[in-house]
Design an enzyme around this catalytic site. Structure first.
Site, short mmCIF file in Angstrom:
data_model
loop_
_atom_site.label_atom_id
_atom_site.label_comp_id
_atom_site.label_asym_id
_atom_site.label_seq_id
_atom_site.Cartn_x
_atom_site.Cartn_y
_atom_site.Cartn_z
N THR A 1 0.77 -1.39 0.19
CA THR A 1 0.05 0.03 -0.05
C THR A 1 0.86 1.42 -0.10
O THR A 1 1.87 1.14 0.62
CB THR A 1 -0.90 0.05 1.27
OG1 THR A 1 -1.33 1.51 1.56
CG2 THR A 1 -0.06 -0.39 2.57
N GLU B 1 0.15 3.65 1.71
CA GLU B 1 0.38 4.02 3.12
C GLU B 1 1.94 3.70 3.72
O GLU B 1 2.25 4.42 4.99
CB GLU B 1 -0.66 3.25 4.04
CG GLU B 1 -2.11 4.11 3.81
CD GLU B 1 -2.18 5.23 4.50
OE1 GLU B 1 -1.89 5.66 5.50
OE2 GLU B 1 -2.50 6.21 3.59
N TYR C 1 -1.48 0.08 11.05
CA TYR C 1 -1.60 -0.64 9.69
C TYR C 1 -0.62 -0.43 8.67
O TYR C 1 -0.09 -1.56 8.09
CB TYR C 1 -2.72 -0.05 9.03
CG TYR C 1 -2.94 -0.39 7.57
CD1 TYR C 1 -3.59 -1.33 7.16
CD2 TYR C 1 -2.86 0.53 6.58
CE1 TYR C 1 -3.81 -1.91 5.76
CE2 TYR C 1 -2.86 0.15 5.26
CZ TYR C 1 -3.36 -1.07 4.91
OH TYR C 1 -3.77 -1.42 3.53
N LYS D 1 2.19 -3.52 7.26
CA LYS D 1 2.24 -3.55 5.78
C LYS D 1 3.73 -3.28 5.32
O LYS D 1 4.10 -4.21 4.22
CB LYS D 1 1.51 -2.70 4.84
CG LYS D 1 0.00 -2.97 5.00
CD LYS D 1 -0.44 -4.23 4.26
CE LYS D 1 -1.88 -4.33 4.10
NZ LYS D 1 -2.04 -5.28 2.93
P1 NAP Z 1 -11.23 -4.90 2.13
O1 NAP Z 1 -12.51 -4.65 1.27
O2 NAP Z 1 -11.20 -4.35 3.79
O3 NAP Z 1 -11.10 -6.29 2.41
C1 NAP Z 1 -10.07 -7.07 3.13
C2 NAP Z 1 -10.56 -8.47 3.31
O4 NAP Z 1 -9.63 -9.21 4.14
C3 NAP Z 1 -11.74 -8.89 3.40
O5 NAP Z 1 -12.27 -9.97 2.82
C4 NAP Z 1 -11.97 -9.47 4.88
O6 NAP Z 1 -12.74 -10.34 5.36
C5 NAP Z 1 -10.42 -10.02 5.02
N1 NAP Z 1 -10.04 -10.32 6.17
C6 NAP Z 1 -9.74 -9.43 7.12
N2 NAP Z 1 -9.25 -9.96 8.14
C7 NAP Z 1 -8.69 -11.17 8.04
C8 NAP Z 1 -8.42 -12.33 8.54
N3 NAP Z 1 -8.02 -12.28 9.89
N4 NAP Z 1 -8.29 -13.58 7.82
C9 NAP Z 1 -8.59 -13.52 6.69
N5 NAP Z 1 -9.28 -12.67 6.02
C10 NAP Z 1 -9.25 -11.57 6.69
O7 NAP Z 1 -9.95 -4.46 1.55
P2 NAP Z 1 -9.60 -4.00 0.17
O8 NAP Z 1 -9.83 -2.61 -0.10
O9 NAP Z 1 -10.30 -4.85 -0.73
O10 NAP Z 1 -8.10 -4.22 -0.23
C11 NAP Z 1 -7.39 -5.43 -0.33
C12 NAP Z 1 -5.94 -5.62 0.31
O11 NAP Z 1 -5.27 -4.47 -0.44
C13 NAP Z 1 -6.05 -5.29 1.57
O12 NAP Z 1 -4.91 -5.87 1.98
C14 NAP Z 1 -5.64 -3.93 1.77
O13 NAP Z 1 -4.81 -3.62 2.89
C15 NAP Z 1 -4.82 -3.59 0.43
N6 NAP Z 1 -4.85 -2.29 0.01
C16 NAP Z 1 -5.84 -1.78 -0.21
C17 NAP Z 1 -6.12 -0.40 -1.03
C18 NAP Z 1 -7.03 0.25 -1.36
O14 NAP Z 1 -7.33 1.30 -1.50
N7 NAP Z 1 -8.49 -0.36 -1.27
C19 NAP Z 1 -4.76 0.07 -1.51
C20 NAP Z 1 -3.69 -0.55 -1.24
C21 NAP Z 1 -3.55 -1.74 -0.46
P3 NAP Z 1 -14.44 -9.98 6.03
O15 NAP Z 1 -15.13 -9.53 4.62
O16 NAP Z 1 -14.99 -11.17 6.54
O17 NAP Z 1 -13.92 -8.67 6.74
O1 F7E Z 2 -9.11 7.99 4.18
C1 F7E Z 2 -9.43 11.46 5.73
C2 F7E Z 2 -8.61 10.54 6.03
O2 F7E Z 2 -9.97 5.91 5.18
C3 F7E Z 2 -8.61 8.74 3.14
C4 F7E Z 2 -7.29 1.72 2.81
O3 F7E Z 2 -7.81 1.30 1.63
O4 F7E Z 2 -6.17 3.41 1.36
C5 F7E Z 2 -7.17 3.35 2.27
O5 F7E Z 2 -6.58 4.01 3.56
C6 F7E Z 2 -8.25 10.33 3.79
C7 F7E Z 2 -7.50 10.09 5.14
O6 F7E Z 2 -8.56 5.94 3.30
C8 F7E Z 2 -12.68 11.01 6.77
O7 F7E Z 2 -7.98 10.96 7.34
C9 F7E Z 2 -11.56 12.32 6.21
O8 F7E Z 2 -6.44 11.27 5.03
O9 F7E Z 2 -10.65 6.54 2.87
P1 F7E Z 2 -9.65 6.64 3.82
P2 F7E Z 2 -6.84 5.78 3.74
O10 F7E Z 2 -6.77 6.18 5.01
O11 F7E Z 2 -6.05 6.52 2.73
C10 F7E Z 2 -4.86 2.91 1.51
C11 F7E Z 2 -4.06 2.94 0.21
C12 F7E Z 2 -4.72 1.64 2.28
O12 F7E Z 2 -4.04 0.98 1.85
C13 F7E Z 2 -5.99 1.36 3.20
O13 F7E Z 2 -6.28 -0.17 3.40
O14 F7E Z 2 -9.38 10.61 4.19
N1 F7E Z 2 -11.02 11.55 6.17
N2 F7E Z 2 -12.72 12.35 6.84
C14 F7E Z 2 -11.36 10.38 6.35
N3 F7E Z 2 -11.35 9.03 6.16
C15 F7E Z 2 -12.23 8.32 6.74
N4 F7E Z 2 -12.19 6.92 6.72
N5 F7E Z 2 -13.42 8.73 7.31
C16 F7E Z 2 -13.85 10.37 7.60
O15 F7E Z 2 -14.77 10.59 7.73
#
Ligand code: NAP
Ligand code: F7E
Length: 340
Positions: free
Chosen positions: A133, A135, A157, A161
């Protein structure tokens, strides 16, 4: 022979898009879901509908990244060609409240899969994808982040990662495992988790438009993110594993918006006219009739914030021929139309 994929995190946003993508490519897809008291498969139900008519190429198993025995057994039984580790406690804000659990799943969970591949002597058979990520870059000084940019994680987090990233590289170098890291910037979709900011904004504004709620509460409006569409990003995951050698790739759009700009763009698409007033915790957005439709709630601020992320995915473009296809406007329209 059909290729076999095993997806950890199949019930999540990316897991659902990747399953559809791989099934279209004629893979047999095994997915791992967690046992929960209420059904958690809504994102993949369309693929896995009726148990009698179920898609024979899509098979679900119970498992958990905290359970080493189940991981090893499953990998031994399935002997997949590709493992995608998308499972994680993926919420940055929540990771400050459950840091130990986040480390257990996001960091050690990755180690558990890698070490199962090693101990089962499947190094030559299995390719491993790790969901890294942006992050991990955290408090970066670089305007754009690429594969050479230093990590400075700013949350439990992100720290977990970084461990997962480096343990994947270590197992690649120590044991010759085909382990690749995707370093993906934020990517969203209609099935994005409800508490991530883009989904929260779209869904909140749609409810305001329908008079179902009066106010949407947000945190830091000035964080800048590089938002893409999940459907483009799962293609990159697959391409990363098709490359001739294991490697690490940044996947991003290269464009950046603040949370406030995202609100403005969403309001434009929904034909909600807003004007901003005030500063800091007193900043509000008013609609045409002067109603305060957005307010700030300090509970959504994080102890340490990542202020600005913007990816440079030149390497992915050059080597994988991957480019993002969806613009932010198209992403917002897709999210709104599904919400409505
Ligand atoms: P998500 O919607 O939160 O999905 C996370 C998945 O992991 C869900 O299927 C969840 O199951 C499962 N999970 C959580 N804890 C687990 C455990 N202990 N054992 C087995 N499975 C578990 O995340 P996403 O947005 O699809 O992201 C996919 C991956 O990419 C994650 O690793 C995330 O950190 C990473 N990532 C995401 C983004 C983004 O912007 N979306 C960017 C960079 C990296 P449940 O459905 O049961 O909760
Ligand atoms: O926040 C701000 C918050 O929670 C984005 C995950 O998929 O992407 C995700 O992480 C920004 C942050 O995503 C609210 O403070 C303001 O600056 O949507 P987010 P994230 O933290 O960037 C990365 C790439 C991952 O890997 C992660 O798994 O938005 N913000 N107001 C807020 N954020 C949330 N959630 N809720 C608010 O009300």
């Amino acid at each position: 022979m059909k290729k076999i994929a095993l997806i950890y995190g199949v019930t999540g946003q990316d897991g659902s898009y990747l399953s559809k993508f791989l099934l279209k490519k004629n893979y047999i897809v095994h997915g791992v879901k967690r046992r929960s008291s209420s059904i958690n498969t809504h994102r993949i139900d369309k693929i896995y509908q009726d148990p009698h008519e179920k898609n024979k190429s899509f098979i679900l198993h119970y498992g958990d990244l905290t359970d080493t025995l189940s991981i090893k057994n499953l990998i031994q039984t399935i002997k997949p060609n590709e493992i995608y580790n998308l499972a994680a406690q993926s919420h940055v804000g929540v990771s400050f409240q459950i840091p130990e659990y986040t480390a257990n799943v996001d960091a050690l969970g990755t180690l558990r899969i890698l070490d199962s591949i090693r101990s089962l002597k499947l190094e030559k058979k299995v390719k491993f994808y790790q969901a890294g990520t942006s992050e991990m870059f955290g408090r970066t000084v670089n305007k754009f982040q690429n594969e050479k940019t230093n990590f400075y994680p700013r949350s439990p987090y992100a720290v977990a990662k970084v461990y997962a990233h480096w343990i994947s590289i270590n197992y690649r170098e120590s044991y010759n495992i085909f382990a690749s890291n995707g370093i993906l910037f934020n990517h969203e979709s209609p099935v994005r988790g409800e508490t991530f900011v883009t989904k929260k904004i779209i869904s909140g504004l749609c409810k305001i438009k329908k008079n179902k709620i009066k106010t949407l509460y947000l945190g830091n409006l000035y964080a800048k993110r590089d938002w893409g569409h999940a459907k483009d990003y799962v293609e990159a995951m697959w391409k990363i594993l098709q490359y001739k050698k294991p490697d690490d790739f940044v996947i991003a759009t290269g464009k950046q918006y603040t949370v406030k700009e995202f609100v403005n763009l969403a309001c434009k698409e929904l034909a909600i006219k807003i004007s901003w007033r005030g500063k800091g915790l007193n900043e509000v957005a008013l609609d045409e009739s002067g109603r305060k439709i957005i307010k700030i709630d300090k509970k959504y601020f994080r102890p340490t914030e990542v202020d600005s992320l913007r990816g440079d995915s030149t390497k992915a473009k050059k080597i994988l021929n991957w480019i993002p296809k969806t613009t932010i406007k198209e992403l917002i329209i897709d999210m709104i139309s599904n919400e409505i």
